[in-house]
Design a protein around this motif. Structure first.
Motif, short mmCIF file in Angstrom:
data_model
loop_
_atom_site.label_atom_id
_atom_site.label_comp_id
_atom_site.label_asym_id
_atom_site.label_seq_id
_atom_site.Cartn_x
_atom_site.Cartn_y
_atom_site.Cartn_z
N LEU A 72 0.83 -1.21 0.00
CA LEU A 72 0.00 0.00 0.00
C LEU A 72 0.86 1.26 0.00
O LEU A 72 0.60 2.21 -0.74
CB LEU A 72 -0.92 0.00 1.21
N GLU A 73 1.90 1.26 0.82
CA GLU A 73 2.79 2.43 0.89
C GLU A 73 3.49 2.66 -0.44
O GLU A 73 3.55 3.79 -0.95
CB GLU A 73 3.82 2.22 2.00
N LEU A 127 -12.03 10.52 10.31
CA LEU A 127 -12.59 10.38 8.97
C LEU A 127 -12.00 11.37 7.97
O LEU A 127 -11.97 11.11 6.78
CB LEU A 127 -14.11 10.57 9.02
N GLY A 128 -11.58 12.53 8.45
CA GLY A 128 -11.11 13.58 7.55
C GLY A 128 -12.23 14.34 6.89
O GLY A 128 -12.02 15.14 5.99
N GLY A 171 -5.88 11.07 1.54
CA GLY A 171 -6.83 10.06 1.09
C GLY A 171 -6.18 8.70 0.99
O GLY A 171 -4.96 8.56 0.96
N LYS A 172 -7.01 7.67 0.91
CA LYS A 172 -6.54 6.29 0.94
C LYS A 172 -5.98 5.83 -0.39
O LYS A 172 -5.28 4.82 -0.46
CB LYS A 172 -7.70 5.37 1.35
N ARG A 173 -6.34 6.51 -1.49
CA ARG A 173 -5.96 6.09 -2.83
C ARG A 173 -6.44 4.66 -3.11
O ARG A 173 -5.78 3.89 -3.82
CB ARG A 173 -4.44 6.16 -3.03
N GLU A 193 -9.72 -7.79 3.19
CA GLU A 193 -9.66 -7.96 4.64
C GLU A 193 -9.32 -6.65 5.33
O GLU A 193 -9.88 -6.31 6.38
CB GLU A 193 -8.62 -9.03 5.00
N TRP A 194 -8.39 -5.92 4.76
CA TRP A 194 -7.99 -4.62 5.32
C TRP A 194 -9.17 -3.66 5.34
O TRP A 194 -9.40 -2.94 6.33
CB TRP A 194 -6.85 -4.03 4.48
N MET A 195 -9.95 -3.67 4.27
CA MET A 195 -11.10 -2.79 4.21
C MET A 195 -12.10 -3.12 5.31
O MET A 195 -12.63 -2.24 5.97
CB MET A 195 -11.76 -2.91 2.85
N LEU A 196 -12.35 -4.41 5.51
CA LEU A 196 -13.29 -4.83 6.54
C LEU A 196 -12.79 -4.42 7.92
O LEU A 196 -13.59 -4.06 8.80
CB LEU A 196 -13.50 -6.34 6.48
N GLY A 197 -11.49 -4.42 8.11
CA GLY A 197 -10.91 -4.07 9.40
C GLY A 197 -11.08 -2.63 9.79
O GLY A 197 -10.85 -2.25 10.94
N ARG A 198 -11.54 -1.79 8.85
CA ARG A 198 -11.76 -0.38 9.17
C ARG A 198 -12.87 -0.19 10.19
O ARG A 198 -12.97 0.85 10.83
CB ARG A 198 -12.12 0.42 7.91
N THR A 199 -13.74 -1.20 10.36
CA THR A 199 -14.84 -1.06 11.31
C THR A 199 -14.45 -1.55 12.70
O THR A 199 -15.23 -1.39 13.64
CB THR A 199 -16.08 -1.87 10.86
N SER A 200 -13.30 -2.15 12.84
CA SER A 200 -12.93 -2.74 14.13
C SER A 200 -12.33 -1.69 15.06
O SER A 200 -12.00 -0.61 14.64
CB SER A 200 -11.96 -3.89 13.93
#
Length: 324
Positions: A11-12, A263-264, A48-50, A317-324
């Motif tokens: 990602l980086e 959230l920005g 932003g996340k890009r 999986e990373w996207m889903l982890g944004r709610t944790s």
């Protein structure tokens, strides 16, 4: 782009690659007026996340690994790098379209928001007129960029670029993002005399256009530029459709549970503006469960298509982890 040993590294590296390319590709004076250049860069480089361009690069990488699995191990990094290079202009074009949509979405006539990516929205700083023109400029530049880059006389590459232009146009236009935004305005009572009340199917259809279409276009564009056949493109599209829905559901949850610093952007705005959302219709816990189901379906699709190498599953999986 060198091989990455973790999703964080990928990602980086991908974001850095996209940012450097965006700086090269965006028009500068004297090609365009300085104020337009400054306004476009204000929003494009606001952070932003890009997600969309990273997804394009990740898909190109994963598809290249699959369709060139016959290549000796020593040469696979070069194959992957070539696919990423070929898809980079499309990745950047999708980020330009996404940024234009945010600029226009924040305008007083739309969501009337004053905060985006942690700082004042473009129209607050430059005025409504310049914000509209900067958005228009980014939208047009996206298609010009794919037409120009990568430079090639190869008929196969030219055909892929033309196909990507169509995919992006369908995703961004009245059948995609613009259409979804229009439904959103109607559902929020911002289209006088044409209000809509959305049920679960209507909410899904709206977000499939408003958010999902561009995420699908990002993945599909990467697959096309990497040389995927029609069947594989269809599977990638199916994966991205579930990914896009999960992203929107999670975004709706974060609008309730997040804060402006995290959230920005302005938190709680969906509820305050009476916007239709998954938590409003299903509640927070059921919304989380729906997002989890979407990601599970995305994984099943990748496995069935044998797209098991690369970063497409870790990204879900990373996207889903944004709610944790």
């Amino acid at each position: 782009m060198p091989p990455a040993d973790s999703l964080a590294t990928f990602l980086e590296d991908a974001r850095a690659r996209v940012d450097a390319a965006l700086e090269r590709y965006l028009p500068k004076p004297p090609e365009c007026p300085a104020i337009v250049s400054e306004a476009m860069r204000y929003s494009v480089f606001a952070g932003g996340k890009r997600l969309r361009p990273v997804l394009t690069l990740a898909t190109a990488d994963a598809v290249a690994r699959l369709i060139r699995s016959d290549v000796a191990q020593a040469f696979r990094p070069a194959v992957s790098a070539a696919a990423i290079d070929a898809s980079l202009p499309a990745a950047c074009a999708l980020e330009l379209i996404h940024t234009y949509s945010l600029i226009h979405d924040d305008l007083p006539a739309m969501d009337n928001d004053t905060l985006r990516r942690g700082r004042p929205t473009l129209h607050v700083v430059y005025g409504d007129g310049i914000a509209i023109l900067a958005g228009d400029g980014l939208h047009a530049e996206a298609f010009a960029l794919v037409a120009r880059e990568p430079v090639s006389d190869d008929p196969a590459v030219l055909a892929r670029k033309l196909r990507v232009v169509r995919v992006m146009g369908d995703a961004a236009g009245s059948t995609g993002m613009v259409g979804g935004q229009a439904i959103d305005l109607q559902a929020a009572g911002q289209a006088p005399g044409r209000a809509l009340t959305l049920d679960a199917d209507g909410l899904h259809a709206m977000h499939a256009r408003k958010t999902g279409a561009l995420i699908r276009a990002a993945a599909v564009s990467g697959a096309i530029m990497a040389g995927a056949g029609d069947d594989l493109v269809t599977e990638i599209d199916r994966y991205a459709a579930d990914l896009g829905l999960a992203f929107q559901i999670i975004d709706d949850v974060l609008d309730i549970e997040g804060d402006a610093k995290t959230l920005g952007k302005t938190a709680g705005k969906d509820a305050s503006d009476a916007k239709p959302s998954y938590p409003a219709l299903f509640g927070v816990e059921r919304s989380r469960a729906l997002a989890t189901e979407c990601v599970a379906r995305a994984r099943t699709t990748l496995e069935a298509a044998r797209v098991t190498e690369g970063w497409l599953w870790p990204i879900a999986e990373w996207m889903l982890g944004r709610t944790s």
